[in-house]
Design a protein around this motif. Structure first.
Motif, mmCIF file in Angstrom:
data_model
loop_
_atom_site.group_PDB
_atom_site.id
_atom_site.type_symbol
_atom_site.label_atom_id
_atom_site.label_comp_id
_atom_site.label_asym_id
_atom_site.label_seq_id
_atom_site.Cartn_x
_atom_site.Cartn_y
_atom_site.Cartn_z
ATOM 1 N N PRO A 188 -15.006 102.656 14.627
ATOM 2 C CA PRO A 188 -13.828 102.102 13.955
ATOM 3 C C PRO A 188 -12.599 102.170 14.847
ATOM 4 C CG PRO A 188 -15.070 103.474 12.431
ATOM 5 C CD PRO A 188 -15.705 103.661 13.787
ATOM 6 N N GLY A 189 -11.987 101.019 15.103
ATOM 7 C CA GLY A 189 -10.795 100.971 15.934
ATOM 8 C C GLY A 189 -11.047 101.139 17.406
ATOM 9 N N GLU A 190 -12.300 101.037 17.858
ATOM 10 C CA GLU A 190 -12.609 101.199 19.281
ATOM 11 C C GLU A 190 -13.539 100.088 19.745
ATOM 12 O OE1 GLU A 190 -13.161 105.181 21.050
ATOM 13 O OE2 GLU A 190 -15.178 104.454 21.571
ATOM 14 N N TRP A 191 -13.255 99.548 20.946
ATOM 15 C CA TRP A 191 -13.985 98.391 21.457
ATOM 16 C C TRP A 191 -14.339 98.563 22.930
ATOM 17 C CZ3 TRP A 191 -14.429 94.513 17.697
ATOM 18 C CH2 TRP A 191 -13.559 94.629 16.604
ATOM 19 N N ALA A 192 -15.558 98.196 23.287
ATOM 20 C CA ALA A 192 -15.931 98.048 24.691
ATOM 21 C C ALA A 192 -15.588 96.620 25.082
ATOM 22 C CB ALA A 192 -17.419 98.312 24.890
ATOM 23 N N VAL A 193 -14.700 96.455 26.065
ATOM 24 C CA VAL A 193 -14.159 95.155 26.416
ATOM 25 C C VAL A 193 -14.716 94.697 27.762
ATOM 26 C CG1 VAL A 193 -12.068 93.795 26.787
ATOM 27 C CG2 VAL A 193 -12.047 95.711 25.160
ATOM 28 N N SER A 194 -15.308 93.520 27.782
ATOM 29 C CA SER A 194 -15.806 92.916 29.024
ATOM 30 C C SER A 194 -14.907 91.750 29.412
ATOM 31 C CB SER A 194 -17.239 92.412 28.849
ATOM 32 O OG SER A 194 -18.125 93.478 28.598
ATOM 33 N N ARG A 200 -25.642 93.686 9.915
ATOM 34 C CA ARG A 200 -26.040 92.518 9.127
ATOM 35 C C ARG A 200 -27.235 91.789 9.735
ATOM 36 N NH1 ARG A 200 -21.495 91.023 8.786
ATOM 37 N NH2 ARG A 200 -21.314 89.420 10.395
ATOM 38 N N HIS A 201 -27.293 91.773 11.073
ATOM 39 C CA HIS A 201 -28.393 91.081 11.752
ATOM 40 C C HIS A 201 -29.470 92.048 12.255
ATOM 41 C CE1 HIS A 201 -26.552 87.081 11.708
ATOM 42 N NE2 HIS A 201 -25.399 87.699 11.928
ATOM 43 N N ASP A 202 -29.327 93.347 11.895
ATOM 44 C CA ASP A 202 -30.315 94.358 12.243
ATOM 45 C C ASP A 202 -30.573 94.407 13.746
ATOM 46 O OD1 ASP A 202 -32.113 96.436 11.777
ATOM 47 O OD2 ASP A 202 -33.817 95.072 11.496
ATOM 48 N N GLN A 203 -29.481 94.522 14.508
ATOM 49 C CA GLN A 203 -29.582 94.512 15.967
ATOM 50 C C GLN A 203 -28.977 95.763 16.580
ATOM 51 O OE1 GLN A 203 -31.307 92.034 17.749
ATOM 52 N NE2 GLN A 203 -31.882 91.717 15.599
ATOM 53 N N ARG A 204 -29.477 96.113 17.760
ATOM 54 C CA ARG A 204 -28.949 97.222 18.515
ATOM 55 C C ARG A 204 -27.795 96.729 19.396
ATOM 56 N NH1 ARG A 204 -29.245 101.385 16.492
ATOM 57 N NH2 ARG A 204 -29.198 102.540 18.458
ATOM 58 N N VAL A 252 -10.476 82.594 26.981
ATOM 59 C CA VAL A 252 -11.361 82.412 25.831
ATOM 60 C C VAL A 252 -11.890 83.792 25.452
ATOM 61 C CG1 VAL A 252 -13.375 81.902 27.302
ATOM 62 C CG2 VAL A 252 -13.368 81.199 24.888
ATOM 63 N N TRP A 253 -11.904 84.086 24.160
ATOM 64 C CA TRP A 253 -12.336 85.417 23.747
ATOM 65 C C TRP A 253 -12.981 85.399 22.373
ATOM 66 C CZ3 TRP A 253 -10.011 88.133 19.578
ATOM 67 C CH2 TRP A 253 -8.829 87.556 19.065
ATOM 68 N N THR A 254 -13.793 86.402 22.138
ATOM 69 C CA THR A 254 -14.396 86.597 20.826
ATOM 70 C C THR A 254 -14.706 88.069 20.641
ATOM 71 O OG1 THR A 254 -16.061 85.775 19.267
ATOM 72 C CG2 THR A 254 -16.807 86.222 21.520
ATOM 73 N N TRP A 255 -15.206 88.429 19.473
ATOM 74 C CA TRP A 255 -15.446 89.828 19.174
ATOM 75 C C TRP A 255 -16.680 89.969 18.283
ATOM 76 C CZ3 TRP A 255 -12.224 86.584 16.729
ATOM 77 C CH2 TRP A 255 -12.208 86.574 15.333
ATOM 78 N N ALA A 256 -17.324 91.118 18.392
ATOM 79 C CA ALA A 256 -18.475 91.444 17.553
ATOM 80 C C ALA A 256 -18.274 92.839 16.977
ATOM 81 C CB ALA A 256 -19.764 91.406 18.373
ATOM 82 N N THR A 257 -18.514 92.995 15.696
ATOM 83 C CA THR A 257 -18.264 94.256 15.007
ATOM 84 C C THR A 257 -19.557 95.028 14.755
ATOM 85 O OG1 THR A 257 -18.491 93.338 12.785
ATOM 86 C CG2 THR A 257 -16.313 93.153 13.836
ATOM 87 N N LEU A 258 -19.388 96.269 14.374
ATOM 88 C CA LEU A 258 -20.539 97.067 13.975
ATOM 89 C C LEU A 258 -21.212 96.472 12.751
ATOM 90 C CD1 LEU A 258 -19.014 100.653 14.425
ATOM 91 C CD2 LEU A 258 -20.684 99.515 15.911
ATOM 92 N N SER A 263 -12.551 85.005 30.594
ATOM 93 C CA SER A 263 -13.309 85.154 29.349
ATOM 94 C C SER A 263 -13.344 86.622 28.971
ATOM 95 C CB SER A 263 -14.729 84.603 29.503
ATOM 96 O OG SER A 263 -15.371 85.158 30.631
ATOM 97 N N CYS A 264 -13.456 86.871 27.685
ATOM 98 C CA CYS A 264 -13.373 88.242 27.180
ATOM 99 C C CYS A 264 -14.239 88.390 25.940
ATOM 100 C CB CYS A 264 -11.914 88.567 26.844
ATOM 101 S SG CYS A 264 -11.674 90.153 26.014
ATOM 102 N N VAL A 265 -15.019 89.460 25.894
ATOM 103 C CA VAL A 265 -15.797 89.805 24.703
ATOM 104 C C VAL A 265 -15.463 91.240 24.321
ATOM 105 C CG1 VAL A 265 -18.082 90.177 23.734
ATOM 106 C CG2 VAL A 265 -17.676 88.196 25.197
ATOM 107 N N LEU A 266 -15.106 91.441 23.057
ATOM 108 C CA LEU A 266 -14.850 92.770 22.518
ATOM 109 C C LEU A 266 -16.043 93.173 21.661
ATOM 110 C CD1 LEU A 266 -11.958 91.309 22.889
ATOM 111 C CD2 LEU A 266 -11.119 93.129 21.403
ATOM 112 N N LYS A 267 -16.631 94.341 21.973
ATOM 113 C CA LYS A 267 -17.789 94.837 21.233
ATOM 114 C C LYS A 267 -17.404 96.156 20.578
ATOM 115 C CE LYS A 267 -19.123 94.304 25.229
ATOM 116 N NZ LYS A 267 -19.712 94.385 26.581
#
Length: 357
Positions: A297-303, A265-269, A254-260, A289-293
């Protein structure tokens, strides 16, 4: 682990009797610290984007060094000098300096919770300019990049190693040291939920609590408080999660991703995303499970996390990262789909043969 701002937590198996630092390693570390001159400059460094274990271990140990009489000391980490909000109540924060102000040639540099030199970012050159270097860590993938290395892959957190060294140096616990180490221990054990939570972990927690720190207040501050914008962000990112039951030889991904843009848009750090993996990893149909943060541009911290059927450290190592058997990470480049495709390509080989399907 799921610390409020860091990397994967410790999910490890029982340790063999001969694991961890040798007697010689401990003796060498003690010697470095006991033989410091009164004017020695000591630089403590933890990894980029510090989580609870990295920052808590470093600051707790720094407070212990103060008790030993170390006067010229700085604590720092690479990147922007921004402490994640959940960790802004830690004792010892006054010892922090921006990386740009860190001693250029310290007499001793001590590294915390960093599995490799690359995790030290722009501070990596201090390994060359320092008179000596000491590494405290618990990642199985640690490259032993220090002159002296206290690396125990079976420790629940780097704070365990830090507390053991303080004990050997004769530094007793006080409330400030204990709060730092308790935050480190709870974040890396998932509030004592992961397999790394051994009897010894609870015994250490009891010693820390005996100093009078308030676990309820600490838990609310570190784990149970986040801005409403982060709640809305989580809902959006979880809404795009994808389940792939046939991945990992049928164990499921299961995986998802969050972009800059999501953050803007949500004014979050960025730190708010570190807790996201907890909501993803509870998926019943997937072992992995996997989350891409997105970090650029073109770079992700992957957990990456595993419930026990897949060794995700093998996946992370193959893709340039590292970590623990059931909790690891790496930096991915390309689109989110391209990064996940590389993960898929490693999962079958990382299935643990003895694990059930």
């Amino acid at each position: 682990m799921t610390g409020p701002s860091g990397t994967a937590g410790s999910v490890v198996e029982a340790a063999p009797a001969d694991s961890g630092p040798s007697a010689g390693d401990w003796a060498a570390a003690e010697s470095l610290l006991r033989n410091l001159s009164p004017e020695a400059r000591v630089l403590l460094v933890c990894h980029v984007n510090p989580d609870g274990d990295a920052l808590g271990s470093m600051l707790g140990f720094a407070l212990g060094l103060q008790r030993l009489g170390v006067r010229r000391m700085q604590a720092t980490f690479p990147g922007p000098p921004e402490v994640p909000v959940p960790l802004q109540g830690l004792p010892g924060l006054d010892l922090l300096v921006p990386a740009t102000e860190a001693y250029p040639a310290p007499d001793l540099v001590i590294c915390f919770d960093a599995a490799s030199e690359s995790r030290l970012g722009e501070l990596v050159d201090r390994l060359d300019t320092a008179g000596a270097s000491l590494v405290l860590d618990h990642h199985a993938s640690n490259t032993h990049f220090g002159e002296v290395n206290l690396v125990d892959p079976y420790a629940a957190a780097t704070s365990v190693v830090a507390e053991q060294l303080l004990t050997r140096l004769g530094v007793g616990l006080d409330a400030g040291i204990a709060e730092c180490l308790y935050v480190a221990l709870t974040t890396d054990t998932g509030s004592f939920r992961f397999e790394a939570t051994t009897p010894a972990v609870h015994q250490l927690a009891a010693r820390l609590l005996a100093t009078g720190i308030r676990p309820g207040d600490i838990s609310r501050r570190v784990f149970d408080t986040r801005p409403f914008g982060a709640v809305r962000l989580f809902g959006e990112v979880l809404g795009r999660a994808r389940l792939e039951p046939v991945a990992a030889d049928g164990r499921g991904l299961v995986w998802t991703w969050a972009t800059l843009d999501d953050l803007v848009r949500h004014d979050q750090r960025p730190y708010v995303l570190e807790a996201l993996i907890d909501s993803v990893r509870c998926t019943a149909e997937a072992d992995v499970s996997c989350v891409l943060k997105q970090t650029a541009p073109g770079e992700w911290a992957v957990s990456l996390r595993s419930k026990g059927a897949v060794d995700v450290s093998r996946v992370a190592l193959a893709l340039g990262g590292g970590g623990h058997r059931f909790a690891a990470g790496f930096t991915g480049r390309g689109t989110a789909e391209e990064v996940v495709d590389r993960i898929r390509g490693q999962l079958d080989a990382a299935v643990i043969p003895s694990a059930g399907s």
